[in-house]
Design an enzyme around this catalytic site. Structure first.
Site, mmCIF file in Angstrom:
data_model
loop_
_atom_site.group_PDB
_atom_site.id
_atom_site.type_symbol
_atom_site.label_atom_id
_atom_site.label_comp_id
_atom_site.label_asym_id
_atom_site.label_seq_id
_atom_site.Cartn_x
_atom_site.Cartn_y
_atom_site.Cartn_z
ATOM 1 N N TRP A 532 11.353 36.728 89.378
ATOM 2 C CA TRP A 532 9.999 37.280 89.586
ATOM 3 C C TRP A 532 9.589 37.198 91.052
ATOM 4 C CZ3 TRP A 532 7.669 40.445 86.458
ATOM 5 C CH2 TRP A 532 8.050 40.439 85.103
ATOM 6 N N GLN A 567 2.552 43.758 82.517
ATOM 7 C CA GLN A 567 2.722 43.275 83.890
ATOM 8 C C GLN A 567 1.558 42.425 84.374
ATOM 9 O OE1 GLN A 567 5.559 43.349 85.346
ATOM 10 N NE2 GLN A 567 6.445 44.604 83.729
ATOM 11 N N LYS A 604 5.867 48.015 67.417
ATOM 12 C CA LYS A 604 6.625 48.090 68.658
ATOM 13 C C LYS A 604 8.080 48.432 68.363
ATOM 14 C CE LYS A 604 7.991 43.572 70.500
ATOM 15 N NZ LYS A 604 7.471 42.416 71.203
ATOM 16 N N LYS A 607 15.149 46.711 68.719
ATOM 17 C CA LYS A 607 16.498 46.892 68.206
ATOM 18 C C LYS A 607 16.608 46.342 66.799
ATOM 19 C CE LYS A 607 19.200 46.889 72.400
ATOM 20 N NZ LYS A 607 19.632 45.859 73.354
#
Length: 1042
Positions: A532, A567, A604, A607
Site C-alpha cells: 500500500w 478505496q 457481489k 469465484k
RNA sequence: GGGCCAGUAGCUUAGCUAGGUUGAGCGUUCGGCUGAUAACCGGGAGGUCCUCGGUUCAAAUCCGAGCUGGCCCA
C-alpha cells in the site's frame, strides 16, 4: 468532408468497432486527440494502479470506462489531461501466486530456491499480467498512454516511494516498535488491515475462572481464543457498568463469582450451577485494581516472573468492554490491538510468546513449539485440570483471514516499522477539507470516519517481493534513511552505479553504507514495504519524481482521482497518509467515488459463488459501446451497480436508434451533393420545427455540460440519449421526412439537411465520451478532423435557444398524442384525414397550438383545427337511477328505464312517453353524463382535451383511398426492388366507387408513386390483389425503361 | 456490535436536496406506420414507493425504530 460512405443496414458493434479500432491505429487518432489539446491548461488526472495479479473484471472495466469518459470529456472541454495509467506490481498476492506455481509451502522453500530467482519469477509474473491487462483495457476503448504506464517496480517509481518515505523519516514520523499487527502464520509476515478478509469460522468458546489474589472468589472471563490465555496480563471491565458478586452452588459446593449483572443468568446457566444468589452489586470501577492469579502459571513459568511486575494480573477499566458475555475481558497486550493500547496506557509489558510462523516460543513454557490454534485443546484441558474452566462450548463468529492464502490470521506484537500518522492526525483531518468529493458524503461521513479512527501505519513486511525499506542501521543503533539512488551510491562503501542498481532484494541487501558522521558501517534492515505504500506515492512517483522534476513542479498535486468505495481504506487513505507525512499536503484535489459491480441478483460477484460475468463475455455478445453505455448509465457516485444482460441489450437498441437517425439522411445528402461547409444553418431558411430542434440541441448541450462538470455522467448520458430518441428520432425525423424527397433545388430540403447535420454533428460530440467507437464511426462521415475526440465542446449558443418554442412544441406533442389516442378509439387510422380537430384548453395551450397550427394539422392529418376554452357540443345523456325509479313505477320501471337511457337531457326533462302517457321524472331518478356527438372521440392530455371529428365525406374518402392506393403501390415497388428514382406506370381495377373517388387525387398518386401515368394498357411486371376497406382492388405496376 | 450507502411495476431505474395525483426503458398485450422497414411509433394492463411508528392539512420525499443487500470498520 464527404458524405460518401456506405452505411450498413443495422448498427452492429461487431462491424463498427474493429473498423474504428483499425482506423485509430492507422491515423494515430489517440495522439491526434492529445495533440489537439496540448496547449490547453494542464489537468493532472491520476490513474489508480490496479494490481497485476489477475485480469480485468467488470469492476475494473467500469472504473476504467468511467475514467476514460471523464478524460475524453475534459479534453474536449479544453484541458491538457495527464493520462498515464499505472500498475501496482509488488506485494504478497503475487508472491503467493508464484509460490503456488512453484509448489512452495513456506518461507524456507523460498530461501532454498534463492531469493533472487524468486524475485525474478515474481517480476515475470507481474510483467505478464501487465501486458494482458493493458490489452484488456485497450479493448474497452480506453484511451490512456498504454505504451508508457507507470510501474511500481520500475527504478524511478521505487525511488519515488523511497523519497516519500524519507521525507516522513526526516520529519520524525518513522518509528520502529512493537505493535500488535495482523500476522499471517503461513506467509510469516504482517499483513495490512486492508488485506484481512472476514469469514465465518467455528471456535471454542470458553468461560474461565481467574481466581482473585488474597480473597475468595473468581473473575469470570470469556474467550474464543484459548491460545491467547498463556499471554494474558490483565482483565478489563467497563467501569460504568454494574457488576455482581454471586454466590453460586453446584453439587453442594459454594463458590463466589464476579460477572456483569447483565450476564449473571447466562454465565450461571453455562456453568450448570444448581442455584445462585447475588450477594451484592457495584460499579465496575469497584473491581479496578483487584489482582488475580494467572490460571496457567504452572504451564507458563514466565507468567510467575511477569506477576512480579508492576500492574500485571490486575483489573483495569477499558472502553472496549461490553457486557454481553461476562463483562470481564481477558486481555493479552501481545495479541490484541485494544489490549495492547490499554496495556500501554498503564505501562504494562508486552508479552507475545509466539513466533512469526504462529508457533509458541520457549517463553510459552509447556506449549513451546506448538502451533497456536492447535494448542487450543491443550489449553482447555489444562484449565479444566486446574479447575479454572467454568464452561466450554462452540461459537461461530467472523474471524480475519489472510486475503490471499485464506489462513486465519493471528494478532501478534512484533517489531515493525511505522509511519506515525496519529502524530499528524489533525493535519490529516484539516487536509481532507481541501479536497472535493463526489458524492460529498463520501468525504464527510465515510472518509472522515476512517481517518478519525486511523492508527499508526505499519509499513513493513517480512517478505521479498516489494520495495525494500530504505533504512540502514549501524551496530550502535544509528539509522540512515536513503531517499534516492544517487544518495545510496554516495553512502555506499562499494562503488555503485545509481543508474544500474536494482533496488529490489536481494541486490540492495548486500549494499553496506558508511554513516556520514560516525563512519560506522550500516546494514539494511531486512523488511520490505507494505504494498500500500507503493501506490501511496503515486501522485509524485507517477511523474517520475524525484528523478525528473519538471512535471512534478507543474502538476502536483493531482487534480482528479476516480476509484470505487473500497478505496476508502485503500488508496484514498494511503495517499492522504503518505502525502501529509511526506509533504504536509493532501496529494489530490478532487475525488470521484463510484460503486461496485454486483451480479443480477445484487450480490457481489465471486469465484466461489460462480456468478462472475467477465467484460469479455459482454463485449462478445453486445459490443464495447453498449457495455460502456450500460456501465455509465447508473449512478456513478457511490452507488453499486447491478449487472443486467437485458439492460445492455436495451442500450444497444437505443444506440441503434441513434445510428438509424444518423444514417437516414445520408443517402439523400449524398444524392444531392450536400456540402455542410457551404450550407450551414446560417445559410438556409429554417422552418419552425428546424428552429425547435436546433434549440433543443443547445438546451441538451447546456444540460449535458452541467451534468458532466458535476461528474453526473449517467444523467448527461440520459439527457443526450433522450434528445436523440425522443426529439430527433421520434419527432424531428418523422416531421422532416417528406422534405428529404423534395425537388433538388428545394430550399426547405436544404434547411432540413443543414439542420440535421448540425444536430448530428453536435450529438456525435456529446456521444464521444460514452461510445467512442460509434461516435467516431458517425463522425467519419460528418467531419474532417482526424478524430471526433480531438474536437471541443462549444459553449451552448444562446441565440439558437427559444424556450417558448420548446414549451409550445411540448404542448403540441402532448396534444398530438391525445389525438392519436382519440383516433384509435374511433378506429380511424392516421392515413385517413379527419375533417376537424377541436382542442379545449386554457389560453396558453391554445396560443401554443395556434402558433403551430400548420405543423399540428400535418401531424394529426386534419383539415382544420378549432380552439376553445370549452367544447360546447357535448351532449348530456341520461342514466336512469333504478333505486328511485323502481319503487315509484313498480312493474313499469323497466319501460321507464328503456325510455330514459341514453336520451339527451332536454328530452328527458320534457317528460318521457310511457305507453302513450307523458311521465315526468324526479331529480333523483336520472343522472346525466357528458357524451361526445356521433363521429367525435375525445382524449385528454395534460393541458386540455382533444376532440377528433371522424365524419366522412367524399373529399376525405377520396384522399383516404388515394393514400391507401399509394401505400400498396409503394409496397409493390419495394417488392420489385425499384430505386427511389425509377419511373413506373400503374393500373387500378376495382368494382366500386373507390376508384372514382381516388382518381380525384390522381396527381397526388402520380407524384407519390413516381408514376408516369395511370392507365389500363399495361404490360405488368407485377400484378396483385389487395383488400382496401372491404373492397377488392387489383393493382398492376410496370417499370418504365428509359 | 458500529459508521456510510441503497431498497419505487416481473426486470433496470427517475423522482428524494427544497413534502402537494409516482415518471420512464425493457418485458407483456393490443394497435399503428410502411421512401430509417430484420427499422420505427402509439395505446392498455402492471405499483401496500421494504416494514412499522411519528411530524404535517398533506409523506416515496422529513424524523425514529426495524428488516434486507452492499462497502468500510470492530
Amino acid at each position: 468532408m464527404d458524405i460518401d460512405d456506405e452505411i450498413t443496414q443495422r448498427y452492429d458493434p461487431h462491424d463498427v468497432e474493429p473498423e474504428v479500432k483499425e482506423y485509430w491505429e492507422d491515423a494515430d487518432a489517440y495522439e491526434a486527440a492529445k495533440e489537439a489539446h496540448s496547449d490547453d491548461p494542464d489537468l493532472y488526472f491520476l490513474d489508480g494502479p490496479p494490481y497485476t495479479s489477475g485480469q480485468m473484471h467488470l469492476g475494473t472495466a467500469w472504473n476504467k470506462t468511467l475514467k476514460d469518459a471523464v478524460v475524453r470529456y475534459l479534453r474536449m472541454r479544453g484541458h491538457n489531461v495527464t493520462d498515464r495509467p499505472g500498475y501496482d506490481m509488488h506485494g504478497l498476492p503475487i508472491e503467493v501466486k508464484v509460490e503456488e506455481e512453484l509448489g512452495f509451502e513456506n518461507k524456507s522453500d523460498i530461501e532454498e530456491y534463492g531469493v533472487e530467482n524468486f524475485i525474478d519469477e515474481c517480476k515475470e509474473f507481474a510483467e505478464e499480467n501487465l501486458g494482458a491487462m493493458n490489452d484488456d483495457f485497450r479493448s474497452m476503448g480506453v484511451w490512456m498512454d498504454w505504451d508508457d504506464p507507470y510501474r511500481t517496480l520500475s527504478p524511478e517509481y521505487m525511488e519515488g516511494a523511497w523519497w516519500g518515505f524519507k521525507q516522513a523519516f526526516d520529519r520524525g514520523l518513522v518509528e520502529r516498535g512493537k505493535r500488535v499487527i495482523n500476522q499471517c502464520p503461513r506467509c510469516e509476515t504482517a499483513i495490512a488491515d486492508a488485506e484481512v478478509e472476514y469469514d465465518e469460522i467455528e471456535s471454542p468458546s470458553i468461560h474461565v475462572r481467574f481466581p482473585l489474589e488474597d480473597e475468595d472468589g473468581s473473575l469470570v472471563i470469556w474467550t474464543t481464543t484459548p491460545w491467547t490465555i498463556p499471554a494474558n496480563l490483565y482483565v478489563a471491565v467497563d467501569g460504568d457498568a454494574e457488576y455482581a458478586k454471586v454466590r453460586a452452588t453446584k453439587d453442594g459446593v459454594d463458590e463466589t463469582l464476579y460477572v456483569a449483572s447483565d450476564c449473571v443468568e447466562d454465565v450461571l446457566r453455562a456453568g450448570r450451577y444448581d442455584d445462585y444468589e447475588v450477594v451484592e452489586t457495584f460499579d465496575g470501577d469497584a473491581l479496578v485494581g483487584r489482582e488475580y492469579e494467572h490460571p496457567l502459571a504452572d504451564e507458563v513459568p514466565r507468567q510467575r516472573e511477569l506477576d512480579d511486575e508492576e500492574g500485571v494480573h490486575r483489573v483495569y477499566s477499558a472502553d472496549f468492554v461490553t457486557t454481553d458475555k461476562t463483562g470481564l475481558v481477558h486481555a493479552a497486550p501481545g495479541h490484541g490491538v485494544d489490549d495492547f493500547e490499554v496495556g500501554q496506557e498503564h505501562g504494562l509489558p508486552v508479552f507475545s510468546p509466539v513466533g512469526p510462523d504462529g508457533a509458541y516460543t520457549d517463553e510459552a513454557g509447556e506449549y513451546a513449539g506448538e502451533f497456536v490454534r492447535d494448542a487450543n485443546p491443550d489449553v482447555i484441558e489444562d484449565l479444566r485440570a486446574s479447575g479454572a474452566l467454568l464452561a466450554e462450548g462452540k461459537e461461530s463468529h467472523r474471524y480475519g483471514h489472510c486475503w490471499r492464502c485464506d489462513t486465519p490470521i493471528i494478532f501478534a506484537a512484533t517489531d515493525q516499522w511505522f509511519i506515525t500518522v496519529t502524530d499528524v492526525k489533525d493535519r490529516l483531518l484539516d487536509e481532507i477539507e481541501e479536497s472535493e468529493w463526489h458524492p460529498d458524503w463520501a468525504r464527510d461521513s465515510r472518509f472522515r470516519d476512517w481517518v478519525e479512527n486511523a492508527r499508526d501505519w505499519n509499513v513493513s513486511r517480512q517478505r521479498y517481493w516489494g520495495i525494500p525499506v530504505p533504512i540502514w542501521e549501524t551496530e550502535s543503533g544509528d539509522r540512515i534513511c536513503v531517499g534516492t539512488r544517487e544518495e545510496l551510491a554516495e553512502l555506499a562503501v562499494e562503488d555503485i552505479d545509481p543508474d544500474e542498481i536494482d533496488l529490489h532484494r536481494p541486490d540492495v541487501d548486500d549494499v553496506v553504507l558508511e554513516h556520514p558522521e560516525t563512519g560506522e558501517r550500516a546494514e539494511r534492515v531486512e523488511d520490505i514495504f507494505d504494498v500500500w505504500l507503493d501506490s501511496a506515492a503515486a501522485s509524485w512517483a507517477a511523474l517520475d519524481y524525484p528523478s525528473e522534476d519538471d512535471a512534478f513542479d507543474e502538476l502536483w498535486p493531482a487534480d482528479l482521482i476516480i476509484e470505487a468505495h473500497d478505496q476508502t481504506r485503500g488508496w484514498f487513505w494511503s495517499q492522504l497518509g503518505m502525502g501529509v507525512s511526506a509533504l504536509d499536503e493532501i496529494p489530490y484535489k478532487e475525488v470521484v467515488m463510484h460503486g461496485h459491480a454486483l451480479d443480477e441478483d445484487g450480490r457481489k460477484m465471486s469465484k466461489s459463488v460462480g456468478n462472475i460475468v467477465t467484460p469479455q463475455e459482454a463485449i462478445d455478445r453486445h459490443g464495447v459501446d453498449p457495455l460502456r453505455c450500460f456501465l455509465l448509465s447508473h449512478d456513478q457516485q457511490g452507488d453499486d451497480m447491478r449487472f443486467s444482460w437485458d439492460e445492455i441489450e436495451a442500450k444497444k437498441r437505443t444506440l441503434n436508434v441513434v445510428w438509424n437517425t444518423y444514417r437516414f439522411p445520408l443517402p439523400y445528402m449524398r444524392l444531392d451533393g450536400f456540402d455542410p461547409d457551404s450550407t450551414t444553418v446560417d445559410d438556409v431558411e429554417t422552418t419552425t420545427v428546424d428552429n425547435w430542434v436546433l434549440s433543443r440541441l443547445q438546451t441538451t448541450l447546456s444540460r449535458y455540460i452541467e451534468y458532466m462538470d458535476g461528474y453526473e455522467i449517467d444523467k448527461a448520458q440520459r439527457v443526450l440519449l433522450d434528445f436523440m430518441t425522443e426529439d430527433v428520432s421520434r419527432f424531428y425525423v418523422q416531421v422532416v421526412r417528406p422534405r428529404m424527397w423534395e425537388a433538388e433545388d428545394s430550399s426547405s430540403k436544404n434547411a432540413a439537411y443543414a439542420t440535421l447535420y448540425a444536430v448530428l454533428e453536435g450529438a456525435t460530440r456529446m456521444l464521444a465520451p460514452f461510445a467512442p467507437y460509434l461516435a467516431e464511426r458517425m463522425y467519419d462521415n460528418l467531419g474532417d478532423v482526424t478524430t471526433v475526440h480531438a474536437l471541443d465542446f462549444p459553449e451552448p449558443d444562446e441565440s439558437l435557444r427559444d424556450e417558448t418554442l420548446e414549451e409550445r412544441m411540448e404542448i403540441l406533442r402532448d396534444a398530438e398524442e391525445a389525438a392519436a389516442n382519440a383516433r384509435q378509439q374511433a378506429e380511424r387510422k392516421l392515413r385517413w384525414p379527419v375533417r376537424r380537430v377541436v382542442v379545449a384548453a386554457d389560453e396558453d395551450t391554445r396560443d401554443a397550438l395556434a402558433a403551430l397550427e400548420e405543423l399540428f394539422l400535418d401531424r394529426v392529418n386534419a383539415k382544420s383545427l378549432e380552439l376553445f376554452e370549452e367544447y360546447d357540443e357535448l351532449i348530456e345523456v341520461a342514466e336512469p337511477q333504478m333505486g328511485a325509479i323502481g319503487p315509484e313505477f313498480g312493474e313499469d320501471a323497466e319501460k321507464v328505464m328503456n325510455a330514459v337511457r341514453g336520451e339527451p337531457r332536454e328530452k328527458v326533462e320534457g317528460g318521457v312517453d310511457i305507453d302513450g302517457e307523458k311521465v315526468t321524472l324526479g331529480d333523483d331518478m336520472v343522472e346525466y353524463r357528458d357524451e361526445t356527438p356521433d363521429n367525435v372521440e375525445a382524449a385528454e392530455f395534460e393541458d386540455g382535451t382533444v376532440y377528433v371529428d371522424v365524419s366522412l365525406d367524399d373529399e376525405i374518402r377520396a384522399e383516404g383511398y388515394a393514400r391507401e392506393l399509394v401505400r400498396r403501390v409503394q409496397e409493390m415497388r419495394k417488392e420489385l426492388d425499384l430505386d427511389v428514382e425509377e419511373r413506373i406506370r400503374v393500373s387500378f381495377d376495382a368494382a366500386d366507387e373507390l376508384l372514382d373517388l381516388a382518381m380525384r387525387e390522381r396527381d397526388y398518386i402520380l407524384e407519390e408513386t413516381r408514376a408516369d401515368e395511370i392507365t389500363d394498357e399495361i404490360d405488368a411486371d407485377l400484378r396483385e390483389n389487395w383488400d382496401i376497406e372491404g373492397t377488392s382492388v387489383t393493382i398492376a405496376v410496370e417499370l418504365v425503361h428509359v
